[in-house]
Design a protein around this motif. Structure first.
Motif: not given
Length: 528
Positions: A367-369, A403-404, A519, A521-525
């Motif tokens: 489920d990660k990038i 982690e990402q 990261i 953009n993907r996780y909005n953080e």
């Protein structure tokens, strides 16, 4: 002892003979002849060919500006032996200031104000530095970031060895990053005035390609190789094929059968596969055949516009299908006058087969990038020392994004240092399962991004429409251009470049910034 008289009449020499010391009057003298080359460049004479060169004011018409004066001095000095003399009429456009400015490191200047012919006498010193020593010094200064001193050394290299191609190659790359393409164009024109050696011609062709002048660049490349009867294909052509080699414009291909012949590396063939759509739908080729290297045959069979794919390793003189014309991939664009960026294209143009994707689907569940990487290419590649990243200390900070990001090793081979590092971060080594490029495509097609040095895998990712980053050295390959993040071949691939210090560290710092953005953009953080 040999002397050359740069004059059109004997008047200068007769006057000079009455003035010169006896040691400078060489009996074996030659008047300039057109067969020696241009009077300013003497490109048909050899290095250190003359003991003395006498230069009259009759060359004034050609010494019109400072650039021409520099080129002439470098050329004449190159032909002169060590301990030899340039004897220059004071009535010429060459002055003592010119000689001191451009030759003071290599020569001793004397002035004589004789009544008949006042002249300068320039003695070439002995034990001058070799071209390789000067070139290596310039590179080391670039590595240290001291570009000003590097350019000073390159100028010395030019004044002593104006026919040395790598002098121009390094200077052109520096100027393209600091001044722009016009300066580099002027430089390569200067190189060709000094000599039309095959290496200079090829380097000039590659320069034209780097500034995206594909039509002229590929024509130059083709003409240079053809004139040498040099056919660089990994699949040697058969002599009776020469009559069917494509010449002229591509319009003649309408309703014909075209055979594109295997040439050079896997990445090259993958890249030029992009032209199949143009050939088939714009040039209206009736039947399009690609002969390719064995590892990429199955991949090429996924191209919708290629009618037949042949394995180059299995071909012989009796097994060819009928065809009207054949062409090397690199020669195709020499026949196309339209700018490459305006040609119609299919994108993506290669596709991963279901069975190849299924081979890796279980290994790539995450489920990660998902980002794959290739940091080293084939060690036998001529530019591998520059293009590959051999320092694993640069790689490890990227892997700490675990982690990402789920990283995957797409390299075909890894060394023990790399294996230890990848095991530390539990990174799957997919490259060990690749039997052909179709397998590689099966894995790459399941990635979100690919990070790679300039190998065939980045071409594969681009042809599949996968987003990615290509890390290119200072001496980069022509297809990536000289400047900027974009390239003409793959809209999904961003180019991250070394500068003239040959240092990978800033490239990896830039890559880390790109990963932070992905990261975020993907996780909005925001990742600090």
């Amino acid at each position: 002892m040999k002397g050359l008289i740069i004059a059109y009449t004997e008047k200068f020499m007769h006057s000079l003979l009455n003035t010169l010391p006896e040691s400078l009057i060489i009996s074996n003298r030659y008047y300039y002849l057109p067969s020696f080359g241009n009077i300013l460049y003497l490109e048909h004479l050899s290095e250190q060919d003359m003991d003395c060169i006498y230069i009259s004011d009759e060359v004034n018409d050609q010494l019109k500006d400072i650039s021409t004066i520099v080129e002439a001095l470098a050329s004449w000095f190159y032909v002169l032996k060590e301990n030899g003399y340039l004897v220059i009429s004071k009535t010429s456009n060459l002055t003592a200031q010119h000689i001191q400015q451009f030759l003071s490191d290599f020569a001793e200047l004397s002035e004589f104000d004789e009544q008949n012919v006042p002249y300068y006498m320039v003695k070439k010193r002995i034990a001058l530095p070799t071209k390789d020593v000067l070139h290596e010094t310039a590179i080391k200064l670039c590595e240290q970031g001291d570009i000003d001193r590097a350019e000073m050394v390159l100028f010395k290299l030019y004044m002593l060895y104006p026919r040395f191609p790598f002098c121009y190659l390094l200077q052109a790359n520096i100027w393209l990053q600091t001044k722009g393409g016009d300066y580099a164009n002027v430089l390569w024109q200067r190189a060709l005035r000094h000599t039309h050696c095959s290496q200079n011609l090829i380097f000039y062709a590659l320069h034209l390609l780097r500034i995206n002048n594909y039509h002229l660049g590929f024509q130059q490349r083709k003409d240079c190789l053809f004139k040498q009867d040099y056919f660089p294909s990994r699949s040697p052509i058969i002599p009776n094929m020469l009559d069917k080699r494509l010449c002229g414009a591509v319009e003649k291909l309408k309703q014909k059968t075209l055979l594109v012949w295997s040439e050079f590396g896997l990445g090259d063939e993958i890249m030029f596969g992009q032209l199949a759509y143009y050939l088939k739908h714009h040039c209206h080729v009736a039947k399009l055949i690609f002969m390719v290297q064995k590892p990429i045959k199955t991949l090429f069979e996924t191209h919708p516009d290629i009618d037949l794919v042949l394995d180059a390793s299995l071909m012989n003189e009796t097994s060819f299908p009928d065809y009207d014309y054949w062409v090397y991939p690199h020669d195709l664009l020499a026949h196309v006058s339209e700018p490459f960026n305006l040609l119609p294209k299919r994108y993506p143009y290669f596709f991963a087969k279901h069975e190849n994707k299924a081979k890796f689907s279980a290994l790539m569940q995450s489920d990660k990038i998902k980002i794959g990487f290739v940091f080293r290419g084939n060690p036998s590649h001529e530019n591998d020392k520059a293009r590959s990243v051999h320092n694993v200390a640069l790689i490890e900070p990227l892997l700490q994004f675990s982690e990402q990001i789920q990283w995957y090793c797409i390299q075909k081979e890894i060394n023990q240092q790399e294996r230890t590092l990848f095991d530390k971060y539990s990174i799957p080594y997919l490259g060990q399962y690749f039997d052909c490029m179709a397998d590689t495509a099966g894995a790459v097609a399941q990635l979100d991004y690919l990070v790679s040095v300039d190998t065939s895998v980045i071409h594969l990712a681009g042809s599949l429409g996968i987003k990615g980053f290509v890390l290119v050295p200072f001496y980069t390959d022509w297809r990536w251009g000289y400047q900027g993040d974009e390239n003409l071949w793959y809209p999904t691939i961003k180019v991250l470049r070394q500068r003239f210090d040959f240092n990978w560290t800033p490239v990896f710092e830039r890559l880390k910034v790109e990963l932070h953005e992905i990261i975020a953009n993907r996780y909005n953080e925001e990742i600090v």
